[in-house]
Design an enzyme around this catalytic site. Structure first.
Site, mmCIF file in Angstrom:
data_model
loop_
_atom_site.group_PDB
_atom_site.id
_atom_site.type_symbol
_atom_site.label_atom_id
_atom_site.label_comp_id
_atom_site.label_asym_id
_atom_site.label_seq_id
_atom_site.Cartn_x
_atom_site.Cartn_y
_atom_site.Cartn_z
ATOM 1 N N HIS A 1 1.049 -1.165 -0.026
ATOM 2 C CA HIS A 1 -0.043 0.121 -0.160
ATOM 3 C C HIS A 1 1.000 1.123 -0.005
ATOM 4 O O HIS A 1 1.865 1.587 -0.876
ATOM 5 C CB HIS A 1 -0.868 -0.179 1.147
ATOM 6 C CG HIS A 1 -2.268 0.738 1.299
ATOM 7 N ND1 HIS A 1 -2.417 1.763 0.307
ATOM 8 C CD2 HIS A 1 -2.950 1.075 2.376
ATOM 9 C CE1 HIS A 1 -3.508 2.491 0.641
ATOM 10 N NE2 HIS A 1 -3.972 1.953 1.874
ATOM 11 N N HIS B 1 -1.956 -1.955 -10.131
ATOM 12 C CA HIS B 1 -2.900 -1.502 -9.000
ATOM 13 C C HIS B 1 -4.099 -2.479 -9.077
ATOM 14 O O HIS B 1 -4.547 -2.773 -10.256
ATOM 15 C CB HIS B 1 -3.505 -0.017 -9.450
ATOM 16 C CG HIS B 1 -3.993 0.824 -8.486
ATOM 17 N ND1 HIS B 1 -5.297 0.848 -8.023
ATOM 18 C CD2 HIS B 1 -3.278 1.851 -7.459
ATOM 19 C CE1 HIS B 1 -5.437 1.542 -7.143
ATOM 20 N NE2 HIS B 1 -4.406 2.335 -6.849
ATOM 21 N N ASP C 1 3.020 5.551 -6.538
ATOM 22 C CA ASP C 1 4.433 5.346 -5.802
ATOM 23 C C ASP C 1 5.500 5.399 -6.650
ATOM 24 O O ASP C 1 6.639 5.338 -6.137
ATOM 25 C CB ASP C 1 4.121 4.127 -4.926
ATOM 26 C CG ASP C 1 3.162 4.310 -3.688
ATOM 27 O OD1 ASP C 1 3.138 5.409 -3.024
ATOM 28 O OD2 ASP C 1 2.280 3.415 -3.780
HETATM 29 C C1 LIG Z 1 -0.856 -3.075 -6.077
HETATM 30 C C2 LIG Z 1 -0.983 -4.635 -6.148
HETATM 31 C C3 LIG Z 1 -1.133 -4.950 -4.851
HETATM 32 C C4 LIG Z 1 -2.304 -4.959 -6.782
HETATM 33 O O1 LIG Z 1 -2.532 -6.232 -6.722
HETATM 34 P P1 LIG Z 1 -3.905 -7.139 -7.367
HETATM 35 O O2 LIG Z 1 -4.882 -6.009 -7.777
HETATM 36 O O3 LIG Z 1 -4.292 -8.003 -6.191
HETATM 37 O O4 LIG Z 1 -3.217 -7.663 -8.694
HETATM 38 P P2 LIG Z 1 -2.546 -9.487 -8.636
HETATM 39 O O5 LIG Z 1 -1.836 -9.462 -7.336
HETATM 40 O O6 LIG Z 1 -3.710 -10.318 -8.693
HETATM 41 O O7 LIG Z 1 -1.893 -9.317 -9.808
HETATM 42 C C5 LIG Z 1 -2.275 -9.575 -11.131
HETATM 43 C C6 LIG Z 1 -1.005 -10.202 -12.003
HETATM 44 O O8 LIG Z 1 -0.087 -9.359 -12.056
HETATM 45 C C7 LIG Z 1 1.078 -9.552 -11.414
HETATM 46 N N1 LIG Z 1 1.490 -8.440 -10.717
HETATM 47 C C8 LIG Z 1 0.829 -7.439 -10.252
HETATM 48 N N2 LIG Z 1 1.666 -6.262 -9.731
HETATM 49 C C9 LIG Z 1 2.935 -6.692 -10.098
HETATM 50 C C10 LIG Z 1 3.994 -5.983 -10.339
HETATM 51 N N3 LIG Z 1 4.223 -4.716 -9.704
HETATM 52 N N4 LIG Z 1 5.084 -6.436 -10.812
HETATM 53 C C11 LIG Z 1 5.150 -7.571 -11.324
HETATM 54 N N5 LIG Z 1 3.939 -8.376 -11.502
HETATM 55 C C12 LIG Z 1 2.902 -7.906 -10.893
HETATM 56 C C13 LIG Z 1 0.666 -10.631 -10.696
HETATM 57 O O9 LIG Z 1 1.812 -11.706 -10.313
HETATM 58 C C14 LIG Z 1 -0.318 -11.395 -11.294
HETATM 59 O O10 LIG Z 1 0.288 -12.227 -12.158
HETATM 60 P P3 LIG Z 1 -0.387 -13.666 -12.382
HETATM 61 O O11 LIG Z 1 -1.744 -13.418 -13.205
HETATM 62 O O12 LIG Z 1 0.562 -14.399 -13.544
HETATM 63 O O13 LIG Z 1 -0.470 -14.232 -11.256
HETATM 64 C C15 LIG Z 1 0.083 -5.171 -6.898
HETATM 65 O O14 LIG Z 1 -0.075 -4.727 -8.253
HETATM 66 C C16 LIG Z 1 1.387 -4.925 -6.567
HETATM 67 O O15 LIG Z 1 1.932 -5.565 -5.336
HETATM 68 N N6 LIG Z 1 2.197 -4.081 -6.886
HETATM 69 C C17 LIG Z 1 3.316 -3.511 -6.106
HETATM 70 C C18 LIG Z 1 3.227 -2.642 -5.073
HETATM 71 C C19 LIG Z 1 2.943 -1.379 -5.203
HETATM 72 O O16 LIG Z 1 3.320 -0.539 -6.209
HETATM 73 N N7 LIG Z 1 1.770 -0.990 -4.423
HETATM 74 C C20 LIG Z 1 1.266 0.178 -4.658
HETATM 75 C C21 LIG Z 1 0.048 0.329 -4.911
HETATM 76 S S1 LIG Z 1 -0.636 2.151 -5.089
#
Ligand SMILES: CC(C)(COP(=O)(O)OP(=O)(O)OC[C@H]1O[C@@H](n2cnc3c(N)ncnc32)[C@H](O)[C@@H]1OP(=O)(O)O)[C@@H](O)C(=O)NCCC(=O)NCCS
Length: 436
Positions: free
Chosen positions: A268, A307, A363
């Site tokens: 987050h 996101h 971010d």
């Molecule tokens: C923000 C976040 C938690 C959203 O998660 P979510 O909606 O649950 O998305 P998921 O985790 O289901 O991701 C979907 C797919 O994209 C991939 N993915 C998501 N974010 C990714 C990232 N930053 N880098 C690489 N792969 C990523 C996942 O591994 C998943 O792949 P798969 O389908 O092969 O398993 C996630 O994108 C993340 O962890 N990002 C990095 C942290 C970040 O920048 N957070 C700030 C948010 S404002």
């Protein structure tokens, strides 16, 4: 059959039910009538991580993730970032309308005159270890304010709520600055009422022996814009914590501390700190491709990418890219920007990221700007928490005045044992511990 209804046939019983559809939503409680027999509890929905569940009606923030739209009270974020100050936007979030000149003047005066902390709070903060994470200090100190303002428990009294709202928005920069000064071993600096909100925050952070500290106008404007961009983002993890905790009528200090705790996590608000660590690890532009390859092979995530809601582009990231250039005109270019730009370029053209709709989020660039402004990465999430406090309080106010809301209490699907016979100690064999 009336329009805007959904007809459900339960194949277990062959019975048919019709439930209303409103705002593209059915009420989960309407499913409770669907039973296999009178003893049955009734149908529930299962939605871990609230992927498809609206927990409230809200008129504060609108996001269209597919189109990359973010609006506060109907105003596009780009327009607010260009024309408003953060306190003006905080007023908009809380009261629903942009303030008139007179209202804004009063609002700014009120917030400015609530920036001081009780001296015992200062002592409380001094009790932290020298290397305590500023976010740990921030969360604990916000909660500690509950002990200073016991009347804040009167959450059903609108005048009392407004007083606590002013106090919290006024005091969070002071708490944030003191957390930072503590970790630097510097004496705390008191608020300066002649300064604007961002100027005051920066003088509390950076003032040394000079009689008055005034930040460069371009830097304080950039920080104000960053505050506007971070002020609210509808039902994210931290805001959901704010609503869940305050639904028990806990006071706003305890609820905001819970919200800030949610924000602290690396998935987050903690992500911008992780972005900087990642850019440090990559080290130079020519290593970007290797890093992207590793991420694609499943070794970690590209921090600052992806996101839950935005599946096109995070509109805040676009404004931040612009703000970064403005800040660098004063501070000089942060070399990490070149690594970040290369990373963005490669990722946006790569099949892995395109397929999963992964784009830079807020971010991705904020950390680079904060670092150029002189902040250490440990402070980044605290910088996020300052403006988000206005959003949390707007959401809190909306929750408290919403007659449909009650204490938040989700259901579960129980997957454990049925009733078991007690086993005396001498007859127990080694059990496998769940945490193994
Ligand atoms: C923000 C976040 C938690 C959203 O998660 P979510 O909606 O649950 O998305 P998921 O985790 O289901 O991701 C979907 C797919 O994209 C991939 N993915 C998501 N974010 C990714 C990232 N930053 N880098 C690489 N792969 C990523 C996942 O591994 C998943 O792949 P798969 O389908 O092969 O398993 C996630 O994108 C993340 O962890 N990002 C990095 C942290 C970040 O920048 N957070 C700030 C948010 S404002």
């Amino acid at each position: 059959m009336p329009e805007n209804t959904l007809t459900i046939t339960d194949n277990r019983t062959s019975k048919t039910y019709t439930v209303p559809v409103e705002n593209g939503t059915i009420r989960a409680m309407d499913l409770r009538q669907i039973k296999t027999d009178p003893e049955d509890f009734g149908l529930m929905t299962y939605d871990p991580a609230f992927m498809n569940t609206a927990s409230c009606r809200s008129s504060i923030t609108y996001i269209d993730g597919d189109k990359g739209i973010l609006r506060y009270r109907g105003y596009p974020i780009e327009v607010l970032a260009e024309h408003c100050t953060f306190l003006e936007v905080a007023y908009l979030l809380l009261f629903g309308e942009l303030p008139t000149e007179k209202e804004l003047k009063q609002w700014v005066w009120d917030i400015t005159h609530h920036t001081m902390l009780h001296e015992s709070i200062k002592k409380f903060m001094e009790g932290f270890r020298y290397d305590a994470h500023p976010m740990a200090m921030f969360v604990s100190t916000v909660a500690a304010l509950s002990g200073i303002y016991p009347e804040a428990r009167q959450v059903l009294d609108p005048a009392n709520r407004l007083l606590q709202i002013k106090r919290l928005i006024g005091k969070v920069p002071t708490i944030a600055a003191m957390s930072y000064r503590h970790s630097e071993g510097l004496p705390y600096v008191y608020p300066d009422n002649e300064c604007t909100y961002p100027e005051n925050f920066m003088q509390m952070l950076w003032k040394k022996v000079e009689p008055k500290y005034l930040a460069h106008p371009a830097i304080s404007r950039a920080l104000d814009i960053l505050f506007i961009l971070h002020a609210d983002h509808e039902q994210n993890c931290g805001t959901n914590a704010m609503r869940a905790v305050s639904s028990s009528q806990a006071d706003p200090y305890l609820s905001a501390a819970a919200a800030a705790s949610g924000l602290a996590g690396p998935l987050h608000g903690g992500a911008n700190e992780e972005v900087l660590k990642m850019l440090d690890e990559i080290g130079s532009k020519d290593k970007v491709w290797d890093h992207v390859k590793k991420v694609k092979e499943g070794h970690g995530k590209l921090m600052g990418f992806g996101h839950r809601v935005y599946k096109n582009y995070d509109p805040r990231a676009r404004i931040l890219k612009w703000a970064a250039e403005k800040v660098f005109e004063v501070t000089g270019r942060n070399p990490k920007l070149d690594i970040a730009l290369e990373l963005e370029k490669i990722a946006l053209e790569d099949e892995y990221f395109i397929k999963r709709k992964l784009y830079p989020n807020v971010d991705f660039y904020s950390g680079i700007i904060y670092q150029a402004m002189g902040f250490r990465p440990e402070m980044f999430t605290v910088l996020f928490a300052i403006p988000r406090t206005a959003g949390w309080l707007a959401q809190w106010q909306e929750l408290i005045t919403d007659p449909e809301q009650k204490i938040a209490r989700p259901r579960q699907i129980y997957t454990g044992h049925g009733v078991r016979e007690f086993v005396p100690m001498e007859k127990r064999s080694n059990a496998k511990v769940a945490a193994d």
